[in-house]
Design a protein around this motif. Structure first.
Motif, PDB file in Angstrom:
ATOM      1  N   SER A   1      35.067  40.631  23.471  1.00  8.86           N
ATOM      2  CA  SER A   1      36.252  40.163  24.213  1.00  8.86           C
ATOM      3  C   SER A   1      37.721  40.612  23.321  1.00  8.86           C
ATOM      4  O   SER A   1      37.500  40.898  22.371  1.00  8.86           O
ATOM      5  CB  SER A   1      36.102  38.447  24.018  1.00  8.86           C
ATOM      6  OG  SER A   1      35.040  38.183  24.776  1.00  8.86           O
TER       7      SER A   1
ATOM      8  N   THR B   1      37.381  40.975  29.146  1.00  6.90           N
ATOM      9  CA  THR B   1      36.069  41.045  28.500  1.00  6.90           C
ATOM     10  C   THR B   1      35.550  42.271  29.079  1.00  6.90           C
ATOM     11  O   THR B   1      35.662  42.497  30.257  1.00  6.90           O
ATOM     12  CB  THR B   1      35.072  39.728  28.825  1.00  6.90           C
ATOM     13  OG1 THR B   1      35.138  39.672  30.326  1.00  6.90           O
ATOM     14  CG2 THR B   1      35.555  38.494  28.228  1.00  6.90           C
TER      15      THR B   1
ATOM     16  N   THR C   1      28.552  41.541  25.775  1.00  7.33           N
ATOM     17  CA  THR C   1      29.962  41.246  25.977  1.00  7.33           C
ATOM     18  C   THR C   1      30.769  41.399  25.019  1.00  7.33           C
ATOM     19  O   THR C   1      30.252  40.694  23.714  1.00  7.33           O
ATOM     20  CB  THR C   1      30.012  39.898  26.590  1.00  7.33           C
ATOM     21  OG1 THR C   1      29.398  39.912  27.755  1.00  7.33           O
ATOM     22  CG2 THR C   1      31.606  39.583  27.303  1.00  7.33           C
TER      23      THR C   1
END
Ligand SMILES: *[C@@H]1O[C@H](CO)[C@@H](O)[C@H](O)[C@H]1NC(C)=O
Length: 285
Positions: A216, A52, A214
């Motif tokens: 990923s 991440t 974030t």
């Protein structure tokens, strides 16, 4: 004579072990990438299978592949910043070094909740880019992981999303268009703030109350030629189909569908930008 029946199963076993090793190592971020930026904001999780990146007001973050590649088929699954991602950019690209570098780019420009991301692509050869094509996606790239692939062989570069080709850049060196084919490239990715230009040309700023943002990554797979100390080794994949792969008729149809329905910018159609004439590859394609 008697050996052929025993050798063949053994060869099969060995190739099975080798390919298992290749697959196993390709899914391990700890072995495959270096975190290069972000002071703890980039994390490798879940037995090294998930990575991440995060971004807050103080900094973004990024990683790069340990290996350098010269041709390959490189897949990565990404799940992009969800919610209000306006102002953020997630870059995922291949690049060599230096003033005459080559580069193959995916860039994801965030947006307000519910408004579409822009997938921005570009190809640099010999330090020269200016070959942007931009797309909307036919799904919400923040709801789940999707596979973004770069096929790079001596004849062509094909960008794909979930196996659907969206862009092809052909080797037209014979017509004087430089093509990336001799400089090894690394994979780079970063999540950063670009609210001076990213969303509606910089009109919409990053909402820092939503931070940290974030993105990923998982299921990285490089079926590629790895360059170590100037020597290229394609390993078991040297004979793989990707090295001479081209678009079949289904692929061409799919790409046409994407370009007709989802392409929102094409440098080859931007006659205002190139008053002296479009770049040569535009008229040859
Ligand atoms: C954001 O949404 C607006 C409105 O739908 C759209 O014009 C724009 O292309 C979208 N993407 C970006 C990155 O600005």
């Amino acid at each position: 004579m008697a050996s052929s029946s025993t050798i063949q199963p053994m060869m099969l076993l060995i190739s099975l072990i080798v390919s298992t090793l290749l697959i196993a190592s390709s899914a391990n971020f700890y072995n495959d990438v270096d975190i290069t930026w972000g002071d703890g904001r980039a994390k490798i999780l879940n037995n090294d299978n998930l990575l991440t990146l995060s971004l807050d007001k103080a900094s973004g973050s990024g990683f790069q592949s340990k290996n350098e590649f010269l041709f390959g088929k490189i897949d990565m699954q990404l799940k992009l910043v969800h919610g209000n991602s306006a102002g953020t950019v997630t870059a995922y690209y291949l690049s060599s070094q230096g003033p005459t570098h080559d580069e193959i780019d995916f860039e994801f420009l965030g947006n307000l909740s519910g408004d579409p991301y822009i997938l921005h692509t570009n190809v640099f050869s010999q330090g020269k880019g200016n070959r942007e094509q931009q797309f909307y996606l036919w799904f919400d790239p923040t709801a789940d992981f999707h596979t973004y692939s770069i096929l790079w062989n001596p004849q062509r570069i094909i960008f794909s999303v979930d196996g659907t080709p969206i862009r092809e850049f052909k080797n037209l060196e014979s017509s004087g268009v430089p093509y990336p084919k001799s400089q090894p490239m690394r994979i780079y990715s970063s999540l950063w703030n670009a609210d001076d230009w990213a969303t509606r040309g910089g009109l919409i700023k990053t909402d820092w109350t939503q931070a940290p943002f974030t993105a990923s990554y998982r299921n990285f797979n490089a079926d590629a030629c790895v360059v170590t100390n100037g020597k290229s080794s394609c390993g078991a994949s040297g004979s793989s189909a990707w090295f001479s792969q081209e678009l079949d008729s289904t692929g061409k149809e799919r790409m046409k569908w994407v370009q007709k329905n989802y392409m929102i910018y094409n440098y080859c159609a931007d006659t205002k930008r190139f008053p002296q004439g479009l770049p040569p590859e535009c008229n040859l394609a």
